[in-house]
Design a protein around this motif. Sequence first.
Motif, mmCIF file in Angstrom:
data_model
loop_
_atom_site.group_PDB
_atom_site.id
_atom_site.type_symbol
_atom_site.label_atom_id
_atom_site.label_comp_id
_atom_site.label_asym_id
_atom_site.label_seq_id
_atom_site.Cartn_x
_atom_site.Cartn_y
_atom_site.Cartn_z
ATOM 1 N N GLU A 35 0.865 -1.182 0.000
ATOM 2 C CA GLU A 35 0.000 0.000 0.000
ATOM 3 C C GLU A 35 0.899 1.228 0.000
ATOM 4 O O GLU A 35 1.817 1.329 0.814
ATOM 5 C CB GLU A 35 -0.909 -0.006 1.225
ATOM 6 C CG GLU A 35 -1.889 1.158 1.282
ATOM 7 C CD GLU A 35 -2.770 1.105 2.523
ATOM 8 O OE1 GLU A 35 -3.775 0.380 2.495
ATOM 9 O OE2 GLU A 35 -2.431 1.767 3.510
ATOM 10 N N VAL A 36 0.682 2.140 -0.931
ATOM 11 C CA VAL A 36 1.512 3.343 -1.032
ATOM 12 C C VAL A 36 0.636 4.588 -1.055
ATOM 13 O O VAL A 36 -0.579 4.514 -1.235
ATOM 14 C CB VAL A 36 2.398 3.309 -2.301
ATOM 15 C CG1 VAL A 36 3.415 2.179 -2.228
ATOM 16 C CG2 VAL A 36 1.553 3.181 -3.571
ATOM 17 N N GLU B 120 0.944 -5.647 -6.771
ATOM 18 C CA GLU B 120 1.914 -6.083 -7.775
ATOM 19 C C GLU B 120 3.215 -5.285 -7.697
ATOM 20 O O GLU B 120 4.117 -5.486 -8.501
ATOM 21 C CB GLU B 120 1.304 -5.961 -9.171
ATOM 22 C CG GLU B 120 0.095 -6.869 -9.394
ATOM 23 C CD GLU B 120 -0.473 -6.754 -10.793
ATOM 24 O OE1 GLU B 120 0.063 -5.948 -11.588
ATOM 25 O OE2 GLU B 120 -1.437 -7.469 -11.088
ATOM 26 N N TYR B 121 3.305 -4.355 -6.755
ATOM 27 C CA TYR B 121 4.507 -3.546 -6.513
ATOM 28 C C TYR B 121 4.944 -2.759 -7.760
ATOM 29 O O TYR B 121 6.131 -2.529 -7.974
ATOM 30 C CB TYR B 121 5.669 -4.431 -6.027
ATOM 31 C CG TYR B 121 5.385 -5.119 -4.709
ATOM 32 C CD1 TYR B 121 5.487 -4.432 -3.504
ATOM 33 C CD2 TYR B 121 4.990 -6.446 -4.669
ATOM 34 C CE1 TYR B 121 5.208 -5.052 -2.291
ATOM 35 C CE2 TYR B 121 4.701 -7.070 -3.459
ATOM 36 C CZ TYR B 121 4.812 -6.368 -2.280
ATOM 37 O OH TYR B 121 4.529 -6.973 -1.087
ATOM 38 N N LYS B 122 3.984 -2.344 -8.560
ATOM 39 C CA LYS B 122 4.321 -1.545 -9.741
ATOM 40 C C LYS B 122 4.633 -0.094 -9.364
ATOM 41 O O LYS B 122 5.479 0.552 -9.985
ATOM 42 C CB LYS B 122 3.173 -1.587 -10.748
ATOM 43 C CG LYS B 122 3.010 -2.931 -11.436
ATOM 44 C CD LYS B 122 1.933 -2.874 -12.519
ATOM 45 C CE LYS B 122 1.859 -4.197 -13.271
ATOM 46 N NZ LYS B 122 0.834 -4.160 -14.343
ATOM 47 N N LEU B 123 3.939 0.413 -8.351
ATOM 48 C CA LEU B 123 4.146 1.788 -7.919
ATOM 49 C C LEU B 123 5.272 1.811 -6.892
ATOM 50 O O LEU B 123 5.176 1.180 -5.843
ATOM 51 C CB LEU B 123 2.855 2.362 -7.323
ATOM 52 C CG LEU B 123 1.657 2.395 -8.278
ATOM 53 C CD1 LEU B 123 0.410 2.876 -7.560
ATOM 54 C CD2 LEU B 123 1.949 3.275 -9.488
ATOM 55 N N LYS B 124 6.335 2.547 -7.211
ATOM 56 C CA LYS B 124 7.527 2.554 -6.367
ATOM 57 C C LYS B 124 7.795 3.959 -5.837
ATOM 58 O O LYS B 124 7.590 4.941 -6.560
ATOM 59 C CB LYS B 124 8.726 2.046 -7.164
ATOM 60 C CG LYS B 124 8.554 0.589 -7.613
ATOM 61 C CD LYS B 124 9.640 0.148 -8.533
ATOM 62 C CE LYS B 124 9.535 -1.352 -8.839
ATOM 63 N NZ LYS B 124 8.210 -1.796 -9.260
ATOM 64 N N PRO B 125 8.239 4.061 -4.564
ATOM 65 C CA PRO B 125 8.525 5.380 -3.991
ATOM 66 C C PRO B 125 9.489 6.169 -4.867
ATOM 67 O O PRO B 125 10.487 5.638 -5.362
ATOM 68 C CB PRO B 125 9.158 5.030 -2.639
ATOM 69 C CG PRO B 125 8.591 3.696 -2.294
ATOM 70 C CD PRO B 125 8.455 2.969 -3.595
ATOM 71 N N GLY B 126 9.157 7.443 -5.047
ATOM 72 C CA GLY B 126 9.985 8.313 -5.873
ATOM 73 C C GLY B 126 9.480 8.477 -7.287
ATOM 74 O O GLY B 126 9.923 9.380 -8.013
ATOM 75 N N MET B 127 8.539 7.622 -7.726
ATOM 76 C CA MET B 127 7.993 7.730 -9.083
ATOM 77 C C MET B 127 7.168 9.005 -9.224
ATOM 78 O O MET B 127 6.350 9.335 -8.368
ATOM 79 C CB MET B 127 7.071 6.542 -9.367
ATOM 80 C CG MET B 127 7.674 5.444 -10.188
ATOM 81 S SD MET B 127 6.410 4.202 -10.559
ATOM 82 C CE MET B 127 7.469 2.914 -11.185
ATOM 83 N N LEU B 128 7.373 9.713 -10.334
ATOM 84 C CA LEU B 128 6.544 10.875 -10.646
ATOM 85 C C LEU B 128 5.305 10.420 -11.413
ATOM 86 O O LEU B 128 5.375 9.471 -12.207
ATOM 87 C CB LEU B 128 7.336 11.888 -11.473
ATOM 88 C CG LEU B 128 8.586 12.466 -10.795
ATOM 89 C CD1 LEU B 128 9.323 13.408 -11.738
ATOM 90 C CD2 LEU B 128 8.214 13.205 -9.513
ATOM 91 N N THR B 129 4.202 11.069 -11.192
ATOM 92 C CA THR B 129 2.947 10.651 -11.821
ATOM 93 C C THR B 129 2.211 11.848 -12.424
ATOM 94 O O THR B 129 2.352 12.985 -11.969
ATOM 95 C CB THR B 129 2.011 9.984 -10.796
ATOM 96 O OG1 THR B 129 1.666 10.940 -9.772
ATOM 97 C CG2 THR B 129 2.672 8.782 -10.153
#
Length: 369
Positions: free
Chosen positions: A216-217, A277-286
């Motif tokens: 969960e992020v 699925e761990y696709k969203l990773k800390p530091g990713m810009l969206t």
Amino acid sequence: MKTYNKLGALLLLTTLSACQHQAKPEEQEKAEKKHYCIDKIFKQRIRFDSCTIRPVSEGIPLTGIIESNPDKVISFLSLVNGIIANTYFALGDKVVKGQLLAELRSSELSTLQSEQKTLESQIRVTERKMQSVKSMFEDGIASQKDLLEAESELTIAKVQLEKVNSILSLYSASSDRGVFQIKAPASGIITAKNITPGMQISGESAPLFTISDLSEVWVLLNIYAGNVARIEPGLEVEIKTLSYPDQVFRGKIGALSQVFDSEERVMKARVVMKNSEYKLKPGMLTDVTALRHQNTQAIAIPTSALIFDDNHNFVVIYKDDCNLEVRPVEILTKSNGTAFISSGLNENEQVISRNQLLIYEQIKSVHNN
């Protein structure tokens, strides 16, 4: 004479019939030219989308960044001094609770183990002493004060031993290897690693490593002043990343900051996202689009399905491989890759949204011949 006339008429009918029979294949060929079918190979290169009725929405463009949920992040600090003997993990590794991550060689281990043995011996002596005092107290030889002092001495020794055992247990002390074994306190992903073999650490050092549960992020949104009045908790959002350009992640704004960030000149909002699925990773810009639904509904299709030609918008309707229709449509509004149609389409009809321009040109060419 009549016989000759009948014979001539019969020959004329036979000739006309033969001519008609010869013209029939040409008419069939012309009819076939008026009909276009999608072949199996080309069909693999097109995409179909159903016409659905959806609330008409206004898309508000925002930006954001992926961050770990701080409530699910553990930073491991050392309580003892020593030297890292070995490490068994790397940055980005997935670990499970109880997994051995590092070994710490420390003189404090010998001290603690010695103290443990001393306290265990002291407790045995104190227990015998207390039993003796208790017997004398029952016989009237010792006072109640003597009994209380013996009980207190035993209690203190047990508390000290419990403290030592807790420290040894915390670091999974190994008497055979002479090291503290540092194990994962929780399952998750290693998002920070600050130790290497041979490195000296102390109780005042930075965290040895950080474990984050990324199932969960958070997506922290940047809301500029011009959009503050239009953003509110509960709004649906569509999130896109450069890493997965064809995938849209959906969520809702859960919390809205009431403080304006003076440095970034934005107000922050938070979206909590499931990330199994761990696709969203800390530091990713969206890139984020907040959707404000209006009090009306309309047929919705992807904007990629639209064909603009001769100042009109068209779509290609698919019924089967040999039953295709080019149909003009009227657009109500567009929002974040979705076109809302006011007329020209019915619910559950299928439109072609990839390579439809090639099909459109083929159909036009066939009909114009």
